[in-house]
Design an enzyme around this catalytic site. Structure first.
Site, short mmCIF file in Angstrom:
data_model
loop_
_atom_site.label_atom_id
_atom_site.label_comp_id
_atom_site.label_asym_id
_atom_site.label_seq_id
_atom_site.Cartn_x
_atom_site.Cartn_y
_atom_site.Cartn_z
N ALA A 66 -37.09 104.63 -16.40
CA ALA A 66 -36.32 104.62 -14.53
C ALA A 66 -36.54 103.44 -14.24
CB ALA A 66 -36.95 106.09 -14.03
N GLY A 112 -37.88 108.54 -18.84
CA GLY A 112 -36.87 108.90 -18.38
C GLY A 112 -36.06 108.44 -20.00
N GLU A 115 -37.58 111.15 -22.37
CA GLU A 115 -37.47 112.52 -21.47
C GLU A 115 -36.20 113.16 -22.05
OE1 GLU A 115 -40.26 113.49 -17.69
OE2 GLU A 115 -38.58 111.46 -17.78
#
Length: 258
Positions: A66, A112, A115
């Site tokens: 991120a 992220g 993810e």
């Protein structure tokens, strides 16, 4: 919405979404998350698209985490909302998409990025891929479903190890642990994903969407996955795809799913 950080390429019934922030190693900021939501939603609503591949631009990274600058000064309330909103508009959204999503992991898939790859329906990695959830090294935990999906994919023990050490694993280790399905040279990554997409396209999109719902139900709290399977199995009998599939089988020909 004008997409600045996301590219979309369509090839007949296939769409390729490319996260395009190479100077930031394709890091996910709020704008990119919003754009990805728009891209996935529009393609899912396009009846001609049967498979979506998501990847990152360049050869270094799928998504290297991120954009930390955006939330380094957040309060408890802001951090909670960041996680909640991100999961709703992108990560849970992708997992529950009716159109199959293949993650082509080219390079770093961290935080992220991993993810997002785990929210996809399955993953193919290049040999140079490195995967990990380094959040605890920043004093925070994975917030976009990482603690849940990683343990579902690799088991509790391996997930705990990866999260607590904040370390990265290689593509071969990821395959050994069940985190990715295939590992290939980077030049072969998209061709293999497209080949797999081609196999998927031969089958009923209605049945595939129902299968996605049924598999996901097994990992949803307070939902009986077997009951969801039974329901979707029964509903399949009322579809045109069922009529075409069974008729084609009996007539010894390939089905033509519309």
């Amino acid at each position: 919405m004008n997409l600045e950080n996301v590219l979309i390429e369509e090839k007949e019934h296939l769409a390729i979404i490319t996260i395009n922030r190479p100077s930031k190693l394709n890091a996910l900021n709020k704008q990119t998350i919003k754009e990805l939501h728009v891209a996935f939603k529009s393609l899912d609503e396009n009846s001609t698209i049967k498979v979506i591949i998501v990847t990152g631009s360049g050869e270094k990274a799928f998504v290297a985490g991120a954009d930390i600058k955006e939330f380094s000064d957040f309060s408890v309330e802001e951090g909670t909302e960041l996680s909640r909103k991100g999961q709703v508009i992108l990560f849970d959204f992708v997992q529950n998409l009716g159109t199959p999503v293949i993650a082509a992991v080219n390079g770093f898939a961290l935080g992220g990025g991993l993810e997002l790859a785990m929210a996809s329906h399955f993953r193919v990695a290049s040999t140079n891929a490195k995967m990990g959830l380094p959040e605890v090294s920043l004093g925070v935990i994975p917030g976009y479903g990482g603690t849940q999906r990683l343990s579902q994919l690799v088991g509790k023990g391996k997930a705990m190890e990866m999260i607590m050490t904040a370390g990265m694993i290689s593509a071969d280790e990821a395959k050994e642990w069940g985190l990715v399905n295939y590992v290939v040279e980077q030049a072969e990554l998209l061709p293999l994903c497209e080949k797999l997409a081609g196999k998927i396209m031969q089958n009923s999109p209605v049945a595939i969407s129902a299968a996605i719902k049924s598999v996901n139900a097994n990992f949803t709290n307070c939902v009986n996955g077997f009951a969801v399977e039974i329901e979707n199995f029964g509903l399949s009998f009322g579809t045109e795809d069922f009529k075409e599939g069974t008729t084609a089988f009996l007539e010894k020909r390939k089905p033509n799913f519309e």
